[in-house]
Design a protein around this motif. Structure first.
Motif, PDB file in Angstrom:
ATOM      1  N   LEU A  33       0.904  -1.200  -0.153  1.00 10.96           N
ATOM      2  CA  LEU A  33       0.114  -0.128  -0.002  1.00 10.96           C
ATOM      3  C   LEU A  33       0.764   1.190   0.038  1.00 10.96           C
ATOM      4  N   GLU A  34       1.884   1.365   0.861  1.00  7.80           N
ATOM      5  CA  GLU A  34       2.802   2.195   0.644  1.00  7.80           C
ATOM      6  C   GLU A  34       3.420   2.744  -0.611  1.00  7.80           C
ATOM      7  N   LEU A  35       4.035   1.772  -1.230  1.00  5.23           N
ATOM      8  CA  LEU A  35       4.475   1.840  -2.289  1.00  5.23           C
ATOM      9  C   LEU A  35       3.423   2.289  -3.393  1.00  5.23           C
ATOM     10  N   LEU A  36       2.207   1.831  -3.347  1.00  2.00           N
ATOM     11  CA  LEU A  36       1.190   2.378  -4.329  1.00  2.00           C
ATOM     12  C   LEU A  36       0.904   3.814  -4.037  1.00  2.00           C
ATOM     13  N   ARG A  37       1.184   4.345  -3.083  1.00  2.00           N
ATOM     14  CA  ARG A  37       0.528   5.591  -2.573  1.00  2.00           C
ATOM     15  C   ARG A  37       1.876   6.443  -3.064  1.00  2.00           C
ATOM     16  N   LEU A  38       2.964   6.092  -3.030  1.00  2.00           N
ATOM     17  CA  LEU A  38       4.019   6.683  -3.310  1.00  2.00           C
ATOM     18  C   LEU A  38       4.316   6.880  -4.785  1.00  2.00           C
ATOM     19  N   ASN A  39       3.829   5.877  -5.503  1.00  2.00           N
ATOM     20  CA  ASN A  39       4.005   5.967  -7.029  1.00  2.00           C
ATOM     21  C   ASN A  39       2.875   6.655  -7.703  1.00  2.00           C
ATOM     22  N   GLY A  40       1.568   6.810  -6.679  1.00  2.00           N
ATOM     23  CA  GLY A  40       0.207   7.516  -6.970  1.00  2.00           C
ATOM     24  C   GLY A  40      -0.180   6.710  -8.167  1.00  2.00           C
ATOM     25  N   GLU A  41      -0.216   5.312  -8.317  1.00  2.00           N
ATOM     26  CA  GLU A  41      -0.768   4.866  -9.175  1.00  2.00           C
ATOM     27  C   GLU A  41      -2.438   4.946  -9.224  1.00  2.00           C
ATOM     28  N   LYS A  42      -3.051   5.116 -10.521  1.00  2.00           N
ATOM     29  CA  LYS A  42      -4.240   5.171 -10.496  1.00  2.00           C
ATOM     30  C   LYS A  42      -4.735   4.070 -11.411  1.00  2.00           C
ATOM     31  N   LYS A  43      -5.999   3.536 -11.159  1.00  2.00           N
ATOM     32  CA  LYS A  43      -6.801   2.464 -12.335  1.00  2.00           C
ATOM     33  C   LYS A  43      -8.049   3.163 -12.630  1.00  2.00           C
ATOM     34  N   SER A  44      -8.346   2.759 -13.782  1.00  2.00           N
ATOM     35  CA  SER A  44      -9.807   3.107 -14.148  1.00  2.00           C
ATOM     36  C   SER A  44     -10.846   2.040 -13.328  1.00  2.00           C
TER      37      SER A  44
END
Length: 542
Positions: free
Chosen positions: A93-104
């Motif tokens: 989760l931390e990695l995901l938020r750092l990368n700001g990854e978004k999905k449709s």
């Protein structure tokens, strides 16, 4: 709040307030975790049930601590019970938020659409028992079979959820998001399966006079009378019949006024209740005699959103709906389905309008154990959250000059205001309600002014022929008859004495000494006290 409904081919059927999400995507944190772990299994890099993810204990809530979780347990518990703190500490989760990854939303939906049924079972929330303690999941919708699965996609305060269900045998999906509390989505999602939030079910009535009268808990007490008969105790119903209890307060319910009561019982079509042994008080009533006496006293509306409407099961409730409607009563707060149970009563006099909403507070036993609430096509009563909140907000937006009154059943018998009553009341006012008149505790409760609007937490009993527990519980033996003048927006509270053991089950207007006692309790500066031909009353300006 937003929602998007999809068909089995993942085409959008309907969207509400969702353009920004559809155009820009979202950070679906939990869905990311599920997808990463399940892909490992699907691609055979991990074993579904055997591979240990954690060798140390993991605490999902204060009450839930587990050791040596395997993958299916891990995913199941994250979806159902994981605390926000734990999830935010997960490395993924931390990695995901750092990368700001978004999905449709379509990308997320495609993943769950293609999952085999064995994996979808991980997203069927259920109750977990730890000894005698029950831990409830984030949603009840799988428990009562309203959806096939439901997934938490995010961990933010604004929750986003995905539900899979079937309509006429075909797969359907719904994504719902909002700053939900009190499991609002558990009433929203069933409603949205067949309807849209803008589908306001409004019954409009032109009034003959500007006065609307409301009475709280009303029941002639047949079940209490049965118990007294077994003890050879005579009461008003056996000695004098149904008309006796109304005698002293009947002048309040004038023929050309519009009169509303909370009917707190059900016309039972059988003696056996499915709740025998599981529910403390089960209240059945005689249909013909009850309807006749209510008609004789000019009652126009019966409100059914309370904790006794389904005491004898669904068929007795449906029979009660039918009998009242056949006798031309307006029924509010209950219905053959959720759309009907959410009906809004709109009353008009000389261009002035008041809209009345009726509901019962959200209780776990009423939802899970008793099946009281109307959900989707299931008959039942209306609930004081979810659909009702959003429809109050919408109604107010469409009709800013109309007065909105919430007639609420809530509270603990003979007790002071419960904190949950306060939270719900303030939410109702924040979304657009103008005044709240509550009932349920069988005694009067405090009156509060919030954002220049009044909350009358409980008007107590009207005619409710139990013995009462006023002395035992040290509760005030009074109720309020409520009159609202739609033209001048004035609300009058006429106190009545409701201790049946002292009045022989015939409530009466209070004496001067009793009114003086009440004045010491209700000392609010904005209350005006007065007297007319009926008796003493408090006057509030809406």
């Amino acid at each position: 709040m937003f929602y998007i409904k999809f068909d089995s081919d993942l085409n959008i059927l309907r969207e509400y307030n969702a353009k920004a999400i559809l155009e820009h995507g979202c950070c679906f944190e939990l869905s990311y975790i599920f997808e990463q772990e399940l892909l490992e299994v699907i691609q055979k890099r991990k074993k579904y049930t055997d591979e240990i993810l954690f060798s140390r204990p993991v605490c999902f809530k204060d009450e839930l601590t587990f050791e040596k979780l395997n993958l299916n347990q891990y995913l199941y518990l994250i979806n159902n019970f994981a605390s926000r703190k734990l999830i935010q500490n997960l490395a993924q989760l931390e990695l995901l938020r750092l990368n700001g990854e978004k999905k449709s939303i379509h990308e997320v939906l495609k993943f769950y659409h293609e999952l085999a049924p064995e994996y979808l079972k991980l997203f069927n929330p259920d109750i977990v028992s730890l000894g005698e303690k029950k831990i409830y999941p984030f949603s009840y919708l799988c428990i009562n079979h309203m959806v096939e699965f439901i997934v938490k996609l995010t961990v933010d305060d604004e929750k986003i959820l995905l539900a899979g269900y079937r309509e006429q045998g075909r797969k359907r999906y719904m994504v719902v998001g909002g700053d939900f509390i009190d499991r609002e989505y558990d009433t929203l999602i069933p409603y949205l399966i067949k309807n849209d939030i803008e589908n306001l079910n409004i019954e409009s009535i032109q009034l003959k006079k500007p006065d609307i009268n409301l009475m709280g808990d009303t029941y002639f007490g047949e079940k209490y009378t049965e118990r007294r008969k077994k003890r050879n105790v005579e009461d008003a119903l056996t000695k004098y019949g149904y008309s006796y209890s109304f005698l002293d307060i009947a002048p309040f319910f004038r023929k050309d006024d519009f009169n509303i009561v909370n009917f707190e019982a059900v016309f039972n079509i059988r003696d056996f209740s499915p709740l025998d042994g599981r529910k403390d008080f089960i209240l059945g009533a005689h249909s013909g005699e009850t309807r006749k006496e209510l008609k004789n006293n000019h009652i126009d509306v019966v409100c059914l959103a309370n904790n006794h409407a389904l005491d004898y099961g669904e068929n007795s409730f449906i029979s009660t709906l039918h009998d009242f409607m056949e006798d031309d009563f307006v029924v509010l707060g209950g219905g053959y389905d959720q759309y009907q149970a959410n009906k809004i009563l709109e009353l008009e006099y000389r261009g002035k309008k008041i809209a009345i909403f009726n509901g019962y507070w959200n209780k776990v036993n009423a939802y899970i154990d008793y099946d009281f609430y109307a959900l989707n096509e299931r008959a039942g009563i209306n609930i004081l959250n979810g659909v009702m909140l959003y429809q109050i907000k919408l109604y107010k937006k469409l009709n800013p000059d109309h007065t909105i009154l919430c007639f609420c059943h809530w509270g603990i018998d003979f007790k002071s205001v419960h904190p949950y009553q306060e939270r719900v009341a303030k939410r109702l006012l924040q979304v657009g309600a103008d005044v709240i008149v509550g009932h349920g505790p069988h005694t009067i409760q405090k009156i509060e002014k919030y954002q220049e609007k009044f909350i009358i937490y409980s008007v107590g009993n009207g005619i409710f022929n139990s013995n009462g527990e006023y002395e035992k519980q040290k509760a005030l033996p009074y109720g309020f008859l409520t009159r609202i003048n739609i033209l001048n927006k004035e609300l009058q509270l006429y106190p009545i004495f409701t201790n049946n053991l002292k009045t022989f089950w015939k409530p009466r207007f209070v004496t001067e000494d009793e009114f003086i006692q009440l004045k010491t309790i209700y000392k609010e500066d904005s209350f005006i006290t007065d007297k007319d031909e009926l008796g003493f009353f408090f006057k509030l300006q809406l």
